[in-house]
Scaffold this active site. Structure first.
Site, short mmCIF file in Angstrom:
data_model
loop_
_atom_site.label_atom_id
_atom_site.label_comp_id
_atom_site.label_asym_id
_atom_site.label_seq_id
_atom_site.Cartn_x
_atom_site.Cartn_y
_atom_site.Cartn_z
CG ASP A 11 -1.64 1.08 1.51
OD1 ASP A 11 -2.61 1.28 2.53
OD2 ASP A 11 -1.68 2.19 0.58
CB ILE A 12 1.25 3.90 -2.47
CG1 ILE A 12 2.53 4.90 -3.18
CG2 ILE A 12 0.15 4.70 -2.69
CD1 ILE A 12 2.50 5.24 -4.69
CG ASN A 25 -10.80 12.26 -10.61
OD1 ASN A 25 -10.60 13.50 -10.50
ND2 ASN A 25 -11.41 11.39 -9.86
CG ASP A 35 -7.66 9.89 -6.30
OD1 ASP A 35 -8.54 10.47 -6.91
OD2 ASP A 35 -7.27 10.64 -5.48
CB SER A 118 -3.73 4.36 -16.59
OG SER A 118 -3.77 5.68 -16.89
CB THR A 119 -2.77 -0.80 -14.32
OG1 THR A 119 -2.63 -0.45 -12.76
CG2 THR A 119 -1.59 -0.21 -15.05
N GLY A 120 -5.75 0.29 -13.34
CA GLY A 120 -7.22 0.03 -12.66
C GLY A 120 -8.33 0.49 -13.15
CB VAL A 121 -10.71 3.00 -12.35
CG1 VAL A 121 -12.02 3.96 -13.12
CG2 VAL A 121 -11.35 2.60 -10.95
CE1 TYR A 122 -10.01 7.06 -15.11
CE2 TYR A 122 -8.04 8.19 -14.99
CZ TYR A 122 -9.27 8.21 -14.76
OH TYR A 122 -9.92 9.57 -14.38
#
Ligand code: APR
Length: 169
Positions: A11-12, A25, A35, A118-122
């Site tokens: 977890d970042i 976003n 986010d 960008s590799t999740g929701v996007y």
């Protein structure tokens, strides 16, 4: 140069680095995924500061304080939404890494952590996104490396597997 780059699975928001990068976003007013995690840990003051930034264009980045996070700063960048690859998604994702690193340098950061932008929701294809992250960061570090540590903080196992293989050896 390679020992400057570290891949961790986790977890970042837990990382005590000078800057963590948020996959935000265009509104910069929070969301889900990383986010949501960053805003949850940083607290309401992060949202208050973000409101004063009036958004962020895709591929660009803006920096705020880290507030209750272990990190000093949050660099918010907005990745491209995957639309099949014919809409400059690759260049826009490269720009996220370029602009985030630029802000890290400008703010004298010694350490920075990136999520898999960008590799999740996007829905950006994970292998291609990891390759973009790798070659963009390595090219920047060749030119300029006032940074001591670049961490890829990879949360999901699928991405972690991809990053581990890509950066092996
Ligand atoms: N630490 C590190 N990485 C995380 C964490 C976390 N706590 N939580 C999620 N991730 C990873 C996901 O596993 C994914 O690999 O972040 C990566 C990016 O996924 P998203 O957070 O969905 O971000 P993105 O695909 O860029 O979509 C951005 O999602 O949350 C909304 O407001 C955000 O609208 C924006 C969109």
């Amino acid at each position: 140069m390679h020992n400057m780059i570290e891949i961790i699975q986790g977890d970042i928001t837990k990382l005590e680095v000078d800057a963590i990068v948020n996959a935000a976003n265009n509104s910069l007013l929070g969301g889900g995924g990383v986010d949501g995690a960053i805003h949850r840990v940083a607290g309401i003051e992060l949202l208050e500061e973000c409101k004063l930034l009036y958004g962020c264009n895709t591929g660009e980045a803006k920096i705020t304080n880290g507030y209750n996070l272990a990190a000093k700063h949050v660099i918010h960048t907005v990745g491209p939404i995957w639309k099949g690859g014919l809409d400059n998604e690759q260049i826009l994702l490269e720009n996220c890494y370029i602009n985030s690193m630029r802000l890290a340098f400008e703010n004298n950061c010694k350490s920075i952590a990136f999520p898999a932008i960008s590799t999740g929701v996007y829905r950006f294809p994970k292998e291609q996104a990891a390759d973009i992250a790798k070659h963009t960061i390595q090219n920047i570090l060749k030119e300029k490396n006032s940074l001591e540590k670049v961490i890829f903080a990879i949360f999901d196992l699928e991405n972690y597997d991809i990053y581990s293989h890509l950066f092996k050896g």
